[in-house]
Design an enzyme around this catalytic site. Structure first.
Site, PDB file in Angstrom:
ATOM      1  CD  GLU A 141      -3.027  -1.200   2.167  1.00  0.00           C
ATOM      2  OE1 GLU A 141      -2.833  -0.617   3.234  1.00  0.00           O
ATOM      3  OE2 GLU A 141      -4.101  -1.766   1.885  1.00  0.00           O
ATOM      4  CD  GLU A 169      -4.012  -6.180   2.460  1.00  0.00           C
ATOM      5  OE1 GLU A 169      -4.864  -5.520   3.091  1.00  0.00           O
ATOM      6  OE2 GLU A 169      -2.792  -5.977   2.546  1.00  0.00           O
TER       7      GLU A 169
HETATM    8  C1  BG6 Z   1      -4.762  -3.060   4.642  1.00  0.00           C
HETATM    9  C2  BG6 Z   1      -3.407  -3.441   5.175  1.00  0.00           C
HETATM   10  O1  BG6 Z   1      -4.882  -1.692   4.564  1.00  0.00           O
HETATM   11  O2  BG6 Z   1      -5.881  -3.366   5.378  1.00  0.00           O
HETATM   12  C3  BG6 Z   1      -3.413  -4.567   6.186  1.00  0.00           C
HETATM   13  O3  BG6 Z   1      -2.490  -3.753   4.156  1.00  0.00           O
HETATM   14  C4  BG6 Z   1      -4.616  -4.407   7.087  1.00  0.00           C
HETATM   15  O4  BG6 Z   1      -2.196  -4.564   6.869  1.00  0.00           O
HETATM   16  C5  BG6 Z   1      -5.872  -4.485   6.236  1.00  0.00           C
HETATM   17  O5  BG6 Z   1      -4.654  -5.310   8.135  1.00  0.00           O
HETATM   18  C6  BG6 Z   1      -7.169  -4.478   7.011  1.00  0.00           C
HETATM   19  O6  BG6 Z   1      -7.212  -3.387   7.862  1.00  0.00           O
HETATM   20  P1  BG6 Z   1      -7.514  -3.570   9.403  1.00  0.00           P
HETATM   21  O7  BG6 Z   1      -7.320  -2.248   9.974  1.00  0.00           O
HETATM   22  O8  BG6 Z   1      -8.908  -4.067   9.496  1.00  0.00           O
HETATM   23  O9  BG6 Z   1      -6.531  -4.565   9.908  1.00  0.00           O
END
Ligand code: BG6
Length: 483
Positions: free
Chosen positions: A179, A381
């Protein structure tokens, strides 16, 4: 929904994690402190704090996380049981270079990943490795103020050289920075930039933001990424090295041209600036205008433009969780989000953490990206952070998660039918892990439940959720059976 179109043979189904959120063993095997190791736990309403030294009695979720460090064999076995073709993980930079600027790498750290990759190979799971995922050595923050200092480029490239050479026969897929576009927003200052923010030390406090420093740091990461791509291809020409963008899909709240323009400007600045540099090898025109209008002066060295041109990535990966609306009218209702705070969309429902769920937005986003770059894409993701309930018989019936993933997979299939070259899908937090934004454990994404709570208590035992069996079937049928 189109029946004729299928996921391509060899589609990379899998799951995603990051060292600082699941590995633990924060001071074992010669590992140094990372930026994540000085982040306290928080909640949806209480921000995480950055502490410059470790405070006694404070909960630092990354320290133990879910202890993959000691349990990797058990966890990889479970991934294999689901049929994973790929597994996205990161290498903790401070496990290899404990302070970031050490003369020699830490052999014990390198051996740990030898063992992890060997275990993955045993099950034919292809590693997809993020080189830097919100976990730069904290020493680089203390000594150089992180990526604001150009010297950090060389430390990063040296780290890449070491891991590329060491793992050249076992890892083919690499992502240079997780990111990277977080640095286009104040939120990314510490997490993505390893830069100590001024002010009260709250992770999400943006009142003392310094855009000049942030964008300069981002430039250093672009150079570092480009150098890594070039070096990686020299070490192994079969390496696939990608960028990774937190894609923030923004809709105009109305068809007012001011809203339309704002949505486009956000897309340009927050999404496309970084990938234009990493995929096309040069800053786009709109970035130059933005820098000028905001008094941001990027200091470049003579060779920088050439370096960027020579280090274009092979594929584009991104995270996608949600979408927001934007409006030129400042009096609209705000909602939460992974990075982008935006406006409420009356057509969408939100998760318990306020993230608006928008599967069609994924199709739209895939098309949007592919239309621009025409290189292979991977969704690395995606997922639903939710509270799970363990029933008296030990079962976890996470139908809400299955439903979220099913809808998104359907839209990926539609995008493939639209002509998008999508090569893989690794839903986030395939095993429950620490939340990046809040440091919580109860915000769960996994197919595998981990017995640990927000205070750090629990046996760390793993158990299979209903979604585990569902995802196994999805993979088995290459995305045909989503019921
Ligand atoms: C992304 C990141 O922005 O979102 C991860 O790359 C992160 O590291 C994921 O865990 C989900 O966000 P969160 O805050 O729910 O863990």
């Amino acid at each position: 929904m189109s029946n004729a179109i299928r996921f391509p043979e060899g589609f990379l189904w899998g799951g995603a994690t990051a060292a600082n959120q699941f590995e633990g063993g924060y001071n074992e095997g010669g590992k140094g402190l990372s930026t994540a190791d000085v982040l306290t736990g928080g909640t949806h309403t209480i921000p995480r704090r950055i502490t410059s030294t470790l405070e006694e009695g404070t909960n630092y979720p990354s320290h133990e996380a879910i202890d993959f460090f000691h349990r990797y064999k058990e966890d990889i076995k479970l991934f294999a049981e689901m049929g994973f073709k790929t597994f996205r993980m990161s290498i903790a930079w401070s496990r290899i270079f404990p302070n970031g600027d050490d003369a020699q790498p830490n052999e014990e750290g390198l051996k740990f990943y030898d063992s992890v990759f060997a275990e993955l190979k045993k099950y034919n799971i292809e590693p997809l490795v993020t080189i830097s995922h919100y976990e730069a050595p904290f020493g680089l923050t203390q000594k150089y103020n992180g990526w604001s200092d150009r010297r950090v480029i060389d430390f990063y490239v040296r780290y890449c050289e070491v891991i590329f050479n060491r793992y050249k026969d076992v890892v083919k897929f690499w992502l240079t920075f997780n990111e990277i576009n977080c640095l286009t927003m104040p939120f990314g200052t510490f997490m993505a930039g390893a830069i100590m923010p001024e002010g009260n030390g709250e992770l999400t406090n943006s009142s003392s933001d310094n855009a000049q420093i942030r964008f300069q740091a981002l430039h250093h990461q672009f150079i570092a990424s480009a150098k890594a791509v070039k070096l990686g291809h020299e070490i192994n020409k079969n390496f696939n090295i990608g960028c990774m963008i937190a894609y923030m899909t923004s809709y105009p709240l109305t068809c007012n041209p001011d809203d339309m323009l704002l949505a486009q400007q956000k897309d340009s600045l927050n999404n496309f600036l970084c990938s234009d540099v990493q995929v096309r090898g040069a800053y786009p025109g709109f970035a130059k205008r933005y820098f000028k209008e905001n008094n941001i002066n990027i200091v470049m060295e003579e060779n920088d433009e050439k370096i960027l041109k020579e280090g274009c990535v092979d594929f584009y990966t991104f995270s996608y969780y949600m979408s927001v609306c934007v409006s030129a009218d400042p009096n609209q209702e705000q909602i939460g989000g992974n990075l982008a705070i935006g406006l409420k969309n009356p057509y969408l429902k939100a998760s318990d953490w306020g993230w608006q769920i928008d599967p069609k937005g994924l199709r739209l986003t895939l098309n949007n990206i592919y239309n621009r770059y025409q290189i292979p894409l991977m969704v690395v993701e995606n997922g639903l952070g939710a509270v799970d309930t363990v029933e008296a018989d030990g079962s976890i019936n996470d139908d809400y998660r299955i439903d979220y993933l099913r809808q998104h997979i359907k839209e990926m299939k539609e995008a493939i039918a639209d002509g998008v070259e999508l090569i893989g899908y690794t839903p986030w937090g395939c095993i429950d892990l620490v939340s990046a934004s809040t440091g919580e454990m109860k915000k769960r994404y996994g197919f595998i439940y981990v017995d640990k709570d927000n205070e750090g208590k629990g046996t760390l035992a793993r158990s299979k959720k209903k979604s585990f069996y569902w995802y196994k079937k999805v993979i088995e049928t290459n995305g045909e059976d989503l019921e």
